[in-house]
Write an enzyme that holds these catalytic residues in place. Structure first.
Site, PDB file in Angstrom:
ATOM      1  N   ARG A  95       0.846  -1.203   0.000  1.00 16.46           N
ATOM      2  CA  ARG A  95       0.000   0.000   0.000  1.00 16.46           C
ATOM      3  C   ARG A  95       0.883   1.256   0.000  1.00 16.46           C
ATOM      4  NH1 ARG A  95      -2.662  -3.673   3.426  1.00 16.46           N
ATOM      5  NH2 ARG A  95      -4.778  -4.170   2.794  1.00 16.46           N
ATOM      6  N   ASP A 155     -11.143  -4.470   7.794  1.00 19.31           N
ATOM      7  CA  ASP A 155     -10.221  -5.467   8.361  1.00 19.31           C
ATOM      8  C   ASP A 155     -10.943  -6.322   9.406  1.00 19.31           C
ATOM      9  OD1 ASP A 155      -8.144  -4.541   6.755  1.00 19.31           O
ATOM     10  OD2 ASP A 155      -7.525  -3.031   8.220  1.00 19.31           O
ATOM     11  N   ARG A 158     -13.144  -8.805   7.696  1.00 22.11           N
ATOM     12  CA  ARG A 158     -12.354  -9.937   7.172  1.00 22.11           C
ATOM     13  C   ARG A 158     -12.043 -10.931   8.291  1.00 22.11           C
ATOM     14  NH1 ARG A 158      -8.644  -6.246   3.160  1.00 22.11           N
ATOM     15  NH2 ARG A 158      -9.999  -6.476   1.350  1.00 22.11           N
ATOM     16  N   HIS A 182      -3.762   0.408   8.408  1.00 22.48           N
ATOM     17  CA  HIS A 182      -4.302  -0.501   7.398  1.00 22.48           C
ATOM     18  C   HIS A 182      -3.117  -1.037   6.609  1.00 22.48           C
ATOM     19  CE1 HIS A 182      -7.128  -2.263   4.726  1.00 22.48           C
ATOM     20  NE2 HIS A 182      -6.826  -1.491   3.706  1.00 22.48           N
TER      21      HIS A 182
HETATM   22  O1  TXD Z   1      -9.722  -0.382   3.287  1.00 20.87           O
HETATM   23  C1  TXD Z   1      -9.456   0.486   2.487  1.00 20.87           C
HETATM   24  N1  TXD Z   1      -9.272   1.735   2.896  1.00 20.87           N
HETATM   25  C2  TXD Z   1      -9.345   0.173   1.059  1.00 20.87           C
HETATM   26  C3  TXD Z   1      -8.656   1.105   0.196  1.00 20.87           C
HETATM   27  C4  TXD Z   1     -10.007  -0.946   0.479  1.00 20.87           C
HETATM   28  C5  TXD Z   1     -10.047  -1.104  -0.885  1.00 20.87           C
HETATM   29  C6  TXD Z   1      -9.439  -0.162  -1.811  1.00 20.87           C
HETATM   30  N2  TXD Z   1      -8.576   0.776  -1.176  1.00 20.87           N
HETATM   31  C7  TXD Z   1      -8.007   1.861  -1.986  1.00 20.87           C
HETATM   32  O2  TXD Z   1      -9.049   2.664  -2.530  1.00 20.87           O
HETATM   33  C8  TXD Z   1      -7.212   1.421  -3.208  1.00 20.87           C
HETATM   34  O3  TXD Z   1      -5.915   0.999  -2.862  1.00 20.87           O
HETATM   35  C9  TXD Z   1      -7.211   2.711  -4.007  1.00 20.87           C
HETATM   36  O4  TXD Z   1      -6.219   3.596  -3.516  1.00 20.87           O
HETATM   37  C10 TXD Z   1      -8.602   3.306  -3.739  1.00 20.87           C
HETATM   38  C11 TXD Z   1      -9.613   3.059  -4.862  1.00 20.87           C
HETATM   39  O5  TXD Z   1      -9.655   1.699  -5.188  1.00 20.87           O
HETATM   40  P1  TXD Z   1     -10.474   1.194  -6.480  1.00 20.87           P
HETATM   41  O6  TXD Z   1     -10.331  -0.275  -6.532  1.00 20.87           O
HETATM   42  O7  TXD Z   1     -11.807   1.812  -6.506  1.00 20.87           O
HETATM   43  O8  TXD Z   1      -9.574   1.826  -7.647  1.00 20.87           O
HETATM   44  P2  TXD Z   1     -10.039   2.187  -9.143  1.00 20.87           P
HETATM   45  O9  TXD Z   1     -11.110   1.256  -9.596  1.00 20.87           O
HETATM   46  O10 TXD Z   1      -8.800   2.310  -9.951  1.00 20.87           O
HETATM   47  O11 TXD Z   1     -10.702   3.622  -8.984  1.00 20.87           O
HETATM   48  C12 TXD Z   1      -9.987   4.785  -8.689  1.00 20.87           C
HETATM   49  C13 TXD Z   1     -10.638   5.910  -9.442  1.00 20.87           C
HETATM   50  C14 TXD Z   1     -10.507   5.795 -10.974  1.00 20.87           C
HETATM   51  O12 TXD Z   1     -11.794   5.793 -11.574  1.00 20.87           O
HETATM   52  C15 TXD Z   1      -9.698   7.032 -11.353  1.00 20.87           C
HETATM   53  O13 TXD Z   1     -10.053   7.569 -12.628  1.00 20.87           O
HETATM   54  C16 TXD Z   1     -10.070   7.976 -10.211  1.00 20.87           C
HETATM   55  O14 TXD Z   1     -10.034   7.153  -9.058  1.00 20.87           O
HETATM   56  N3  TXD Z   1      -9.147   9.107 -10.075  1.00 20.87           N
HETATM   57  C17 TXD Z   1      -9.560  10.357  -9.796  1.00 20.87           C
HETATM   58  N4  TXD Z   1     -10.795  10.847  -9.581  1.00 20.87           N
HETATM   59  C18 TXD Z   1     -10.888  12.168  -9.322  1.00 20.87           C
HETATM   60  N5  TXD Z   1      -9.819  12.997  -9.277  1.00 20.87           N
HETATM   61  C19 TXD Z   1      -8.571  12.532  -9.492  1.00 20.87           C
HETATM   62  N6  TXD Z   1      -7.508  13.370  -9.437  1.00 20.87           N
HETATM   63  C20 TXD Z   1      -8.398  11.162  -9.777  1.00 20.87           C
HETATM   64  N7  TXD Z   1      -7.329  10.377 -10.035  1.00 20.87           N
HETATM   65  C21 TXD Z   1      -7.794   9.117 -10.220  1.00 20.87           C
END
Ligand code: TXD
Length: 320
Positions: A95, A155, A158, A182
């Site tokens: 992470r 967590d 899980r 996390h």
């Molecule tokens: O327990 C937890 N906190 C977590 C965290 C559990 C699961 C996922 N976790 C984290 O959430 C993961 O490691 C990622 O850092 C985020 C989002 O996960 P996701 O699986 O939803 O990632 P995606 O599908 O790639 O979606 C991210 C979106 C994507 O559509 C990008 O275009 C968008 O973020 N994105 C943005 N949106 C707005 N503004 C900006 N600047 C931007 N950059 C990327």
């Protein structure tokens, strides 16, 4: 006398319409909790997802509005802002590898969102979770009760799942709490875990509990390895929607939440998961549990690693 009953439900903005964000939008709308604005940097994508979710409303039987946008002006007046924007992990990545890219994205998202919704409560989901929550807290200048991170609820879910699978019992009958950061240094509190009030230490031997704790620690990585193209999103969206619900319905649920600590658990100026009561004002109070020496030590180690990454993030942001 005029009636003052509001005609609209609360508004929740979700920044990042990726897998977690779009699944969260679905959960919130289908639970009838709030109208939703889905914002993403990719043009057309959040609009398409919102339309798709709107077209399911007749079948799912609800009337919530879901709007997709690339413009922060459309998020104005949100009660809750959830930040999921950023990159997810790829196989082999930790992470913390995400720190550099996601720091800038989260700071920008937090600043833009607070400018349009100054009264909102913020929930950060983007990884590395504890550091991103710290950065969003810094960027918005919000009081700590109104900005928090989601990780402990996932967590814990899980850990509860693995206990339920081992014992062959209903997952909802298992209650457990995972504190700390996390990541690999999270702190599952086995001795507080129960099945309908019966401590799991009465039901499972120490070696089995250790195995389940280890699987919990690797819960995210296990899924990344299987999916290959991204991380978990169904359970993360459920965990986030539970926090949204506790705020919107003022449930005061006691949940493990990543929050800014000011002396609690002997920790200062760091964000880490601890038990909090979550209601309509945000974090109502932090519960200081009696921890054993080894649990306290594990929490300290966990906090130390977050602290190190907070410092790295400050250097990264200062260099830009
Ligand atoms: O327990 C937890 N906190 C977590 C965290 C559990 C699961 C996922 N976790 C984290 O959430 C993961 O490691 C990622 O850092 C985020 C989002 O996960 P996701 O699986 O939803 O990632 P995606 O599908 O790639 O979606 C991210 C979106 C994507 O559509 C990008 O275009 C968008 O973020 N994105 C943005 N949106 C707005 N503004 C900006 N600047 C931007 N950059 C990327």
């Amino acid at each position: 006398m005029s009636s003052s009953i509001p005609c609209h439900l609360p508004l929740v903005t979700i920044i990042g319409a990726g897998r977690v964000g779009s699944t969260l939008a679905q959960r919130i709308a289908e639970k009838n909790l709030a109208d939703v604005v889905l914002l993403d940097i990719v043009e057309g994508m959040p609009q398409g997802l919102a339309l798709d979710l709107m077209e399911a409303r007749g079948i799912e039987i609800h009337n919530r509005q879901i709007i997709g946008t690339n413009n922060y002006a459309d998020t104005a007046g949100s009660e809750i802002v959830v930040i999921t924007a950023g990159l997810p992990r790829k196989p082999g990545m930790s992470r913390d590898d995400l720190l550099r890219t996601n720091a800038k994205i989260v700071v920008e998202a937090a600043k833009n969102a607070i400018a349009h919704s100054p009264n909102a409560i913020f929930i950060v989901v983007t990884n590395p979770l504890d550091v991103m929550t710290y950065l969003a807290w810094q960027a918005t200048g919000l009081p700590r009760k109104r900005i928090m991170g989601m990780a402990g609820v996932l967590d814990s879910a899980r850990f509860e799942t693995f206990i339920a699978l081992e014992l062959g019992v209903l997952p909802a009958d298992v209650k457990a709490m995972v504190l700390g950061s996390h990541g690999d240094l999270m702190v599952p509190l086995s001795r507080y875990a129960t099945v309908n009030g019966i401590p799991i230490t009465e039901l499972l031997d120490a070696a089995t509990i250790d195995r389940l704790v280890e699987r919990t620690r690797n819960g995210g990585a296990e899924i990344v390895e299987l999916i290959q193209t991204g991380g978990a999103f169904f359970a993360p969206a459920s965990a986030t929607s539970l926090m949204v619900e506790s705020i919107l319905l003022n449930q005061s649920r006691l949940l493990p939440i990543a929050t800014y600590l000011q002396g609690e658990y002997g920790l200062n100026d760091v964000v880490i998961g601890v038990p909090c009561r979550l209601g309509c004002g945000g974090i109502e109070s932090i519960l200081e549990l009696n921890l054993s020496d080894s649990e306290r030590e594990a929490l300290q180690t966990s906090a130390k690693s977050v602290r190190k990454n907070i410092e790295r993030s400050q250097e990264i942001l200062a260099a830009n």
